[in-house]
Scaffold this motif. Structure first.
Motif, mmCIF file in Angstrom:
data_model
loop_
_atom_site.group_PDB
_atom_site.id
_atom_site.type_symbol
_atom_site.label_atom_id
_atom_site.label_comp_id
_atom_site.label_asym_id
_atom_site.label_seq_id
_atom_site.Cartn_x
_atom_site.Cartn_y
_atom_site.Cartn_z
ATOM 1 N N LEU A 173 -12.335 -0.487 18.554
ATOM 2 C CA LEU A 173 -12.378 -0.190 17.442
ATOM 3 C C LEU A 173 -14.425 -1.369 18.111
ATOM 4 N N ILE A 174 -13.537 -2.031 18.634
ATOM 5 C CA ILE A 174 -14.891 -2.693 19.151
ATOM 6 C C ILE A 174 -16.485 -2.142 19.999
ATOM 7 N N PHE A 175 -15.526 -1.179 20.717
ATOM 8 C CA PHE A 175 -16.489 -0.552 21.779
ATOM 9 C C PHE A 175 -17.097 0.317 20.361
ATOM 10 N N PRO A 217 -14.482 5.010 26.876
ATOM 11 C CA PRO A 217 -14.644 4.932 26.014
ATOM 12 C C PRO A 217 -16.196 5.342 24.808
ATOM 13 N N ILE A 218 -17.599 4.119 25.621
ATOM 14 C CA ILE A 218 -18.213 4.288 25.013
ATOM 15 C C ILE A 218 -19.399 5.407 24.995
ATOM 16 N N GLN A 219 -18.492 6.348 26.540
ATOM 17 C CA GLN A 219 -18.765 7.727 26.724
ATOM 18 C C GLN A 219 -18.918 8.776 25.242
ATOM 19 N N PHE A 220 -17.769 8.269 25.131
ATOM 20 C CA PHE A 220 -17.263 8.913 24.862
ATOM 21 C C PHE A 220 -17.869 8.897 23.175
ATOM 22 N N CYS A 221 -17.525 7.607 22.602
ATOM 23 C CA CYS A 221 -18.554 7.399 21.450
ATOM 24 C C CYS A 221 -20.462 7.968 20.918
ATOM 25 N N ASN A 222 -20.492 7.658 22.299
ATOM 26 C CA ASN A 222 -21.869 8.306 22.879
ATOM 27 C C ASN A 222 -22.050 9.658 22.955
ATOM 28 N N TRP A 242 -3.682 -3.050 20.030
ATOM 29 C CA TRP A 242 -4.168 -4.084 21.042
ATOM 30 C C TRP A 242 -5.951 -3.093 21.576
ATOM 31 N N LEU A 243 -4.927 -2.186 22.215
ATOM 32 C CA LEU A 243 -5.990 -1.187 22.510
ATOM 33 C C LEU A 243 -6.711 -0.505 21.914
ATOM 34 N N PHE A 244 -6.347 -0.268 20.714
ATOM 35 C CA PHE A 244 -7.047 0.756 19.254
ATOM 36 C C PHE A 244 -7.864 -0.383 18.920
ATOM 37 N N GLY A 245 -7.368 -1.602 18.622
ATOM 38 C CA GLY A 245 -8.265 -2.572 18.068
ATOM 39 C C GLY A 245 -9.637 -2.500 18.882
ATOM 40 N N VAL A 246 -9.401 -2.870 20.813
ATOM 41 C CA VAL A 246 -10.825 -3.443 21.391
ATOM 42 C C VAL A 246 -11.207 -1.720 21.186
ATOM 43 N N GLY A 302 -13.795 6.418 19.622
ATOM 44 C CA GLY A 302 -13.448 4.977 19.833
ATOM 45 C C GLY A 302 -12.058 3.716 20.463
ATOM 46 N N GLY A 303 -11.031 4.122 19.207
ATOM 47 C CA GLY A 303 -10.225 3.568 19.515
ATOM 48 C C GLY A 303 -8.813 4.403 20.252
ATOM 49 N N ILE A 304 -8.949 5.944 19.955
ATOM 50 C CA ILE A 304 -8.037 6.770 20.208
ATOM 51 C C ILE A 304 -8.326 7.132 22.078
ATOM 52 N N SER A 305 -9.753 7.070 22.597
ATOM 53 C CA SER A 305 -10.296 7.192 23.999
ATOM 54 C C SER A 305 -9.310 5.893 24.414
ATOM 55 N N THR A 306 -9.821 4.873 23.632
ATOM 56 C CA THR A 306 -9.595 3.190 24.389
ATOM 57 C C THR A 306 -7.834 3.531 24.700
ATOM 58 N N GLY A 307 -7.124 3.575 24.018
ATOM 59 C CA GLY A 307 -5.996 3.470 23.781
ATOM 60 C C GLY A 307 -5.543 4.440 25.061
#
Length: 201
Positions: free
Chosen positions: A57-59, A180-185, A51-55, A17-22
Motif C-alpha cells: 500500500l505504501i508503494f 510492485p511500483i511497475q505494476f502500479c505505474n 505485512w507485505l500487503f501493508g508495505v 500494489g498490495g496484492i503484487s507486493t504480497g
C-alpha cells in the motif's frame, strides 16, 4: 475526473500494489517461507501476508504521487517547449540519462572489488524493456503520441519512485519495491482513460 471515479481509481491502484507486493514478497523469499506452507501455519502466513500487503500500500501511494506529479510535469513540459516533438526529444534525453545513471553511478557507488558491471546493466535493460512494453500497449490503446510520454513515465518516474530502495541497495528490497511500483505505474497509465470516461446510465 469525477470524485467517485478518482476514489475508485485510487483504491484499485492500492489493491494492485498490495496484492503484487504480497506475491512478489513470497516469491523473493520463498526459501524462508516455504516451511510455513508445508506446516500450514495459517496465522504466520496471514501475518506475513498482512505485512507485505501493508508495505505494498505504501508503494502504491508513492506510485500514485509520482503519477499525478508527472501529469503536472507533462503539462509544464508541453507549455515550455511549445512543441510535442521538442518535448518528446527532451524526454528521450532524460530517459537515456537516467538509464546511464542506473548503470554507471550505481556501479561506482555500490560495486565491490572485482564485481562485474553486468548485473547493473541488466536491471537497467529490464526497466527499459518493461517501459517499452507498457508504452507499446499505451500507444495501441490511445495514439502514437503517447509512446514517448509513457516510456518516460515507466523509466524515469519509476526510477525516482524507486530511489529509497536504491539508496539501501539490498537485492530483496530492490526487487520488492521495483516490481510492485511497475505494476502500479502500468495500471495507472493504461487504466486511467477507463476511469475518466463518463458512462451514461
Amino acid at each position: 475526473m469525477k470524485s467517485r471515479n478518482w476514489v475508485r481509481f485510487f483504491l484499485s491502484t492500492l489493491l494492485v500494489g498490495g496484492i503484487s507486493t504480497g506475491i512478489i514478497g513470497f516469491a523473493l523469499r520463498w526459501s524462508d517461507y516455504q516451511d510455513l506452507f508445508i506446516k500450514f501455519d495459517f496465522l504466520e502466513i496471514i501475518s506475513v501476508l498482512f505485512w507485505l500487503f501493508g508495505v505494498g500500500l505504501i508503494f502504491s501511494v508513492i506510485s500514485q504521487m509520482g503519477f499525478f506529479a508527472y501529469l503536472t510535469v507533462h503539462r509544464f513540459g508541453l507549455g515550455i517547449f511549445r512543441s510535442i516533438s521538442m518535448w518528446n526529444l527532451a524526454q528521450i534525453v532524460l530517459i537515456a540519462f537516467v538509464l546511464f545513471d542506473l548503470v554507471y553511478f550505481r556501479f561506482q557507488v555500490f560495486a565491490k572489488d572485482n564485481e562485474s558491471i553486468i548485473p547493473y546493466v541488466l536491471i537497467a535493460i529490464y526497466i527499459l524493456v518493461v517501459g517499452l512494453i507498457v508504452a507499446y500497449f499505451k500507444r495501441t490503446s490511445t495514439n502514437k503520441e503517447a509512446f514517448i510520454p509513457a516510456l518516460f513515465f515507466m523509466v524515469v518516474v519509476t526510477t525516482i519512485e524507486w530511489f529509497p530502495a536504491l539508496r539501501v541497495n539490498e537485492e530483496d528490497w530492490l526487487l520488492l519495491m521495483l516490481i510492485p511500483i511497475q505494476f502500479c505505474n502500468a495500471f495507472q497509465l493504461l487504466m486511467l482513460p477507463k476511469f475518466t470516461q463518463a458512462k451514461k446510465s
